[in-house]
Write an enzyme that holds these catalytic residues in place. Structure first.
Site, mmCIF file in Angstrom:
data_model
loop_
_atom_site.group_PDB
_atom_site.id
_atom_site.type_symbol
_atom_site.label_atom_id
_atom_site.label_comp_id
_atom_site.label_asym_id
_atom_site.label_seq_id
_atom_site.Cartn_x
_atom_site.Cartn_y
_atom_site.Cartn_z
ATOM 1 N N GLN A 141 -11.284 -7.422 -1.250
ATOM 2 C CA GLN A 141 -11.920 -6.111 -0.730
ATOM 3 C C GLN A 141 -11.776 -6.274 0.837
ATOM 4 O OE1 GLN A 141 -13.650 -4.079 -2.980
ATOM 5 N NE2 GLN A 141 -13.091 -3.080 -1.269
ATOM 6 N N ASP A 180 -8.796 -0.386 -10.128
ATOM 7 C CA ASP A 180 -9.476 -1.134 -9.021
ATOM 8 C C ASP A 180 -10.690 -0.557 -8.698
ATOM 9 O OD1 ASP A 180 -10.596 -2.680 -6.723
ATOM 10 O OD2 ASP A 180 -8.748 -1.940 -5.541
ATOM 11 N N LYS A 216 -12.885 -8.322 -8.339
ATOM 12 C CA LYS A 216 -13.152 -8.444 -7.176
ATOM 13 C C LYS A 216 -14.708 -8.993 -6.915
ATOM 14 C CE LYS A 216 -10.264 -4.772 -4.738
ATOM 15 N NZ LYS A 216 -10.141 -3.797 -3.920
ATOM 16 N N LYS A 276 0.775 -1.159 0.093
ATOM 17 C CA LYS A 276 -0.012 0.120 0.077
ATOM 18 C C LYS A 276 0.762 1.160 0.116
ATOM 19 C CE LYS A 276 -4.219 -1.558 0.017
ATOM 20 N NZ LYS A 276 -4.967 -1.347 -1.123
ATOM 21 N N ASP A 284 -0.036 -0.151 -4.593
ATOM 22 C CA ASP A 284 -1.817 0.352 -4.737
ATOM 23 C C ASP A 284 -1.726 1.635 -3.972
ATOM 24 O OD1 ASP A 284 -4.225 0.597 -4.968
ATOM 25 O OD2 ASP A 284 -4.872 -1.146 -3.668
ATOM 26 N N GLU A 329 -1.349 0.111 -8.989
ATOM 27 C CA GLU A 329 -2.764 0.135 -9.025
ATOM 28 C C GLU A 329 -3.324 1.560 -8.313
ATOM 29 O OE1 GLU A 329 -4.648 -3.447 -7.701
ATOM 30 O OE2 GLU A 329 -5.929 -2.390 -6.243
HETATM 31 C C1 MUC Z 1 -7.647 -2.415 -2.373
HETATM 32 O O1 MUC Z 1 -7.173 -3.087 -3.589
HETATM 33 O O2 MUC Z 1 -7.546 -1.386 -2.630
HETATM 34 C C2 MUC Z 1 -8.965 -1.144 0.291
HETATM 35 C C3 MUC Z 1 -9.789 -0.418 -0.324
HETATM 36 C C4 MUC Z 1 -10.671 -1.055 -1.280
HETATM 37 O O3 MUC Z 1 -11.510 -0.753 -1.899
HETATM 38 O O4 MUC Z 1 -10.344 -2.350 -1.168
HETATM 39 C C5 MUC Z 1 -9.080 -2.509 -0.332
HETATM 40 C C6 MUC Z 1 -7.912 -3.038 -1.201
HETATM 41 MG MG MG Z 2 -6.800 -1.414 -4.644
#
Ligand code: MUC
Ligand code: MG
Length: 367
Positions: free
Chosen positions: A294, A242, A266, A162, A191, A217
């Site tokens: 998610q 995403d 997802k 992240k 991401d 991402e």
């Molecule tokens: C992600 O991949 O972003 C965090 C916020 C969301 O919408 O999903 C998670 C993981």
């Molecule tokens: Mg994401």
């Protein structure tokens, strides 16, 4: 076989290790267990994870929409008539995770009724998924420690890091620390959850050019339309959409508009029916996909793995299937196990979900 009752049960399970990222944080899994009953005694099961920072849903809103609108709209229908049921559900806009959980519970019912695992009904490409673990915000050393632990204990060799904090050097240092600690034994990608501007994103990507990242991402918002296109045009890495692609139509818009070059699928937001549409669309467009997370519990991860293993392109990369490891407990009677970096799909009819009723009684919030 007709739908006789739809239940939406709130439950809350604390995280041992909270997940913090640019758009929000999760400290307690306040999810909704969805159960779709039929008149011949079958029960289809799935879970909806409310993510207000991504879709605007909350635990209370999911329960209200299932109890008040979506559940009644499904009553009396055959689970086999999925398209007719979706036409009824889609008269209400939004509410993606509520609809996705209901959709997955329908597939669970169908699988049970015909005695076939859902993953085979969907496509049956393989019986396993390689696992990618998502690392939330912390200091560089702590994030490298966590990645090393996941590699040592679970054999996980792919990490989504992240990013999206300011100054960008903070997250650059994290990625560098993980690469230095684990070398070329692991795949790393990042991401940003829309945390950076387009120019900050490109600066960070340039500073990380020597780290052999494989994907980036949602580094900046897709709503920064021209900035995002500029970033994607200049990005040396495939750019994954995403939260900007929560429907198949959004996939078309973002990919054809030049705002992304890859797509995160997802099941928590598009269920199995919508995820099939996204998968087929990406395949037709020649766009690579990754199975996203998610911040799912074990039920959600099991659903993601069932879908991911069903197709060549969704199983080609490691799927994000391990965040349940950060939870203090879960509801499955037969818990998921990640071994040597892989998760096997269940060879049982439907989704193979058995809920531990004692745990549900302990964690449910409506009694
Ligand atoms: C992600 O991949 O972003 C965090 C916020 C969301 O919408 O999903 C998670 C993981
Ligand atoms: Mg994401």
């Amino acid at each position: 076989m007709k739908i006789s009752k739809v239940e939406a049960i709130p439950f809350a399970i604390p995280y041992r290790k909270p997940l913090v990222f640019a758009s929000g944080e999760v400290r307690v899994a306040e999810h909704v267990l969805v159960r779709v009953h039929t008149d011949d005694g079958l029960v289809g099961t799935a879970e909806a994870p409310p993510r207000p920072f991504t879709y605007g849903e909350t635990q209370a809103s999911i329960i209200a929409v299932v109890d008040g609108i979506l559940g009644p709209a499904m009553a009396g229908a055959s689970p086999l008539d999925r398209e007719a049921i979706h036409a009824r559900l889609n008269k209400t806009v939004g509410n993606p995770t509520a609809k996705a959980a209901l959709d997955m519970a329908l597939w669970d019912l169908i699988g049970q009724a015909v005695g076939v695992p859902v993953t085979q009904l969907l496509g049956g490409f393989t019986d396993r998924m390689r696992v990618s673990h998502m690392l939330g915000f912390d200091e560089p050393g702590a994030m490298a420690d966590e990645a090393e632990r996941m590699l040592d204990v679970f054999g996980i060799r792919t990490f989504k890091v992240k990013v999206g904090r300011s100054p960008v050097e903070l997250d650059v240092a994290v990625c560098r620390a993980i690469r230095e600690r684990l070398g070329d034994r692991v795949e790393l990608y990042v991401d940003g959850n829309r945390g950076w501007s387009a120019s900050q994103s490109l600066r960070a990507l340039r500073q990380m050019a020597d780290l052999d990242l494989t994907m980036a991402e949602e580094l900046c918002p897709a709503d920064d339309v021209l900035g995002r296109r500029w970033l994607v045009e200049h990005s040396p890495l495939p750019f994954v959409a995403d939260e900007s692609v929560s429907t198949p139509a959004e996939v078309t818009r973002e990919i054809l508009g030049g705002s992304a070059t890859m797509v995160s699928i997802k099941t928590a937001r598009t269920g199995f029916t919508g995820s099939q549409r996204v998968h087929h669309l990406c395949e037709s467009l020649g766009v690579e996909v990754v199975m996203g997370n998610q911040i799912d519990g074990q039920l959600g991860s099991l659903c993601s793995a069932a879908f991911g293993a069903a197709y060549r392109s969704t199983s080609a990369r490691a799927g994000e299937l391990s965040n349940f490891l950060d939870m203090s407990d879960d509801l499955l009677a037969d818990p998921l196990e990640i071994r040597e970096g892989e998760l096997l799909v269940r060879e049982l009819p439907g989704l193979g979900i058995e809920i531990d009723e004692d745990k549900l009684a302990h964690y449910r919030q409506d009694t």
